[in-house]
Motif scaffolding. Structure first.
Motif, short mmCIF file in Angstrom:
data_model
loop_
_atom_site.label_atom_id
_atom_site.label_comp_id
_atom_site.label_asym_id
_atom_site.label_seq_id
_atom_site.Cartn_x
_atom_site.Cartn_y
_atom_site.Cartn_z
N ASP A 63 12.18 -2.36 23.30
CA ASP A 63 11.81 -3.20 22.15
C ASP A 63 11.25 -2.39 20.99
O ASP A 63 10.85 -2.95 19.96
N GLY A 64 11.18 -1.05 21.14
CA GLY A 64 10.62 -0.21 20.09
C GLY A 64 9.18 0.18 20.29
O GLY A 64 8.63 0.94 19.48
N GLY A 65 8.58 -0.32 21.35
CA GLY A 65 7.20 0.07 21.66
C GLY A 65 7.15 1.38 22.42
O GLY A 65 8.16 2.07 22.58
N LEU A 66 5.95 1.73 22.89
CA LEU A 66 5.75 2.95 23.67
C LEU A 66 4.97 2.61 24.95
O LEU A 66 4.13 1.70 24.95
N ARG A 67 5.27 3.36 25.98
CA ARG A 67 4.52 3.26 27.24
C ARG A 67 3.80 4.59 27.45
O ARG A 67 4.43 5.63 27.61
N LEU A 68 2.47 4.55 27.39
CA LEU A 68 1.65 5.74 27.57
C LEU A 68 1.21 5.82 29.02
O LEU A 68 0.46 4.97 29.51
N GLY A 69 1.69 6.83 29.75
CA GLY A 69 1.29 6.99 31.14
C GLY A 69 -0.20 7.18 31.26
O GLY A 69 -0.84 7.86 30.44
N ALA A 70 -0.79 6.60 32.30
CA ALA A 70 -2.25 6.62 32.45
C ALA A 70 -2.81 8.02 32.64
O ALA A 70 -3.99 8.26 32.36
N GLN A 71 -1.97 8.97 33.11
CA GLN A 71 -2.45 10.33 33.31
C GLN A 71 -2.19 11.24 32.11
O GLN A 71 -2.50 12.43 32.16
N ALA A 72 -1.63 10.69 31.04
CA ALA A 72 -1.49 11.48 29.81
C ALA A 72 -2.88 11.85 29.30
O ALA A 72 -3.79 11.01 29.27
N ALA A 73 -3.06 13.10 28.90
CA ALA A 73 -4.34 13.52 28.33
C ALA A 73 -4.54 12.88 26.97
O ALA A 73 -3.58 12.63 26.23
N ASN A 74 -5.79 12.60 26.64
CA ASN A 74 -6.08 12.04 25.32
C ASN A 74 -5.51 12.91 24.21
O ASN A 74 -4.98 12.40 23.21
N SER A 75 -5.61 14.22 24.36
CA SER A 75 -5.11 15.12 23.32
C SER A 75 -3.60 15.05 23.20
O SER A 75 -3.05 15.10 22.09
N ASP A 76 -2.89 14.91 24.32
CA ASP A 76 -1.44 14.80 24.27
C ASP A 76 -1.00 13.51 23.61
O ASP A 76 -0.04 13.48 22.83
N ALA A 77 -1.68 12.42 23.93
CA ALA A 77 -1.33 11.13 23.31
C ALA A 77 -1.57 11.16 21.82
O ALA A 77 -0.75 10.68 21.03
N SER A 78 -2.70 11.72 21.40
CA SER A 78 -3.01 11.73 19.97
C SER A 78 -2.07 12.62 19.18
O SER A 78 -1.82 12.38 17.99
N ALA A 79 -1.52 13.66 19.83
CA ALA A 79 -0.65 14.61 19.13
C ALA A 79 0.82 14.21 19.19
O ALA A 79 1.64 14.79 18.45
N ASP A 80 1.18 13.23 20.00
CA ASP A 80 2.58 12.82 20.12
C ASP A 80 3.08 12.32 18.76
O ASP A 80 2.43 11.49 18.11
N SER A 81 4.22 12.80 18.32
CA SER A 81 4.72 12.48 16.98
C SER A 81 4.97 10.99 16.81
O SER A 81 4.78 10.43 15.72
N ARG A 82 5.38 10.31 17.87
CA ARG A 82 5.64 8.87 17.78
C ARG A 82 4.34 8.09 17.63
O ARG A 82 4.29 7.10 16.89
N VAL A 83 3.30 8.52 18.32
CA VAL A 83 2.00 7.88 18.18
C VAL A 83 1.45 8.14 16.78
O VAL A 83 0.96 7.23 16.10
N ARG A 84 1.55 9.36 16.32
CA ARG A 84 0.99 9.73 15.01
C ARG A 84 1.65 8.97 13.87
O ARG A 84 0.99 8.58 12.90
N THR A 85 2.98 8.77 13.95
CA THR A 85 3.69 8.13 12.84
C THR A 85 3.69 6.61 12.93
O THR A 85 3.60 5.92 11.91
N ARG A 86 3.76 6.07 14.15
CA ARG A 86 3.88 4.61 14.30
C ARG A 86 2.56 3.92 14.60
O ARG A 86 2.38 2.74 14.28
N TYR A 87 1.62 4.65 15.20
CA TYR A 87 0.31 4.08 15.57
C TYR A 87 -0.81 5.02 15.12
O TYR A 87 -1.61 5.47 15.95
N PRO A 88 -0.88 5.33 13.83
CA PRO A 88 -1.89 6.30 13.38
C PRO A 88 -3.32 5.86 13.69
O PRO A 88 -4.19 6.71 13.87
N VAL A 89 -3.57 4.56 13.76
CA VAL A 89 -4.93 4.10 14.09
C VAL A 89 -5.34 4.59 15.48
O VAL A 89 -6.52 4.90 15.72
N LEU A 90 -4.38 4.70 16.38
CA LEU A 90 -4.68 5.19 17.73
C LEU A 90 -4.96 6.68 17.72
O LEU A 90 -5.91 7.15 18.37
#
Length: 331
Positions: A63-90
């Motif tokens: 559907d265009g969303g993202l699934r963040l695995g629970a073991q992803a590091a906070n730093s990896d999630a924040s640096a992911d290009s899809r998170v940065r461009t589509r969910y900058p608030v996160l």
């Protein structure tokens, strides 16, 4: 620290079976759990290490969303290009939390389950209903500068410490949970956390033996996204007040808006009152002030934290103004 045993899980099914034994609990990054064990607030007899499980991927959804695995590091999630461009608030919320070293270790699932930083919770010589149900809340009448102004009661006035959870609340994320029978359920983050009520020691809707496997983000919302955190020092500090705002405009009018507060309640606080006061009105400081008054209409100070009511109002106004600017640059 009390004695405990340890095992490293090699698969999800084995981890769920291991945690079913009395006194067992999961450990991932351990950035909060280990501190609590050293203070003997948490006293697990068996640790099940799930940090190596294959739950760290960040995946696209149909559907265009993202699934963040629970073991992803906070730093990896924040640096992911899809998170940065589509969910900058996160990304903004994640980067504002803790330190770089801790973000490298802390997991998405663990961030959701970290416990309050109320000093009375950590100090066993005084009463705390969250640590010892029925012993009272020492923060009421005590030094309560960082404590809740919304959703609290005489049982507990602690606040939830997560920055990430505030952004996820504004994004209307869901928490994916797995139990020992391999049954999967999803819980909206707004329903995942509980207010204190009669059970301030029960903080989430997580059932015994369940594991957080992912955070599911819906398709990115339209509008400018901003997370603003006000704290006593510029880094490595928890929020006095924070605001996550997502604002969509149509011309000079606010067409859609989401507002969530951190540092003000026992859980990330979605403000339907502020959203109602903003929707369909001009994007102006007068509108933002009306929304701030609506958001804090039921706020209650406990003495030392009275200032947080006005601080929350001003932080909301500033965050909304910035989100509108971001939106106008986008369009």
């Amino acid at each position: 620290m009390k004695p405990f045993t340890y095992e490293r899980a090699t698969d999800v099914r084995g981890a769920l079976a291991a945690v079913s034994r009395p006194g067992a609990t999961f450990i991932s990054g351990g950035t909060n759990l280990l501190d609590l064990m050293k203070l003997e607030i948490e006293q697990p007899t068996h640790l099940v290490d799930i940090s190596r499980l294959p739950l760290a991927d960040i995946e696209e959804l149909p559907d265009g969303g993202l699934r963040l695995g629970a073991q992803a590091a906070n730093s990896d999630a924040s640096a992911d290009s899809r998170v940065r461009t589509r969910y900058p608030v996160l990304t903004q919320a994640l980067v504002s939390g803790a330190s770089g070293q801790l973000r490298n270790k802390a997991s998405i699932g663990g961030n959701l389950l970290q416990r309050t930083r109320c000093p009375y919770f950590y100090y066993s010589a005084v009463g705390c209903n969250k640590r010892d149900p029925g012993s009272g809340c020492s923060a009421i009448g005590g030094f309560n500068r960082v404590h809740a102004i919304l959703g609290a009661d005489d049982a507990c006035i602690a606040t939830h410490p997560s920055d990430m959870a505030v952004a996820l609340t504004a994004l209307e994320a869901q928490i994916e949970l797995l139990d020992a029978d391999q049954s999967v359920r999803r819980v909206a983050i707004a329903d995942f956390y509980r207010l204190p009520g009669d059970t301030p020691h029960i903080e989430t809707d997580l059932r015994p033996g369940e594991m957080i496997t992912a955070v599911v983000l819906p398709p990115a919302p339209q509008g400018g996204q901003v997370y603003r955190k006000v704290r006593d020092r510029a880094s490595y500090e928890f929020a006095l007040v924070s605001v996550a705002a997502i604002v969509e405009t149509a011309g000079e009018m606010i067409s859609r808006v989401r507002v969530a507060f951190g540092g003000v309640a026992h859980k990330p606080w979605r403000s339907a009152e502020a959203e109602a006061a903003l929707t369909g009105r001009p994007a102006s400081m007068a509108t933002y002030r009306d929304a701030a008054e609506a958001a804090m209409r039921d706020a209650v100070g406990r003495g030392h934290n009275d200032f947080k009511i006005e601080l929350a109002k001003r932080t909301l106004c500033r965050t909304l103004a910035e989100a509108v600017q971001v939106e106008q640059r986008r369009v």
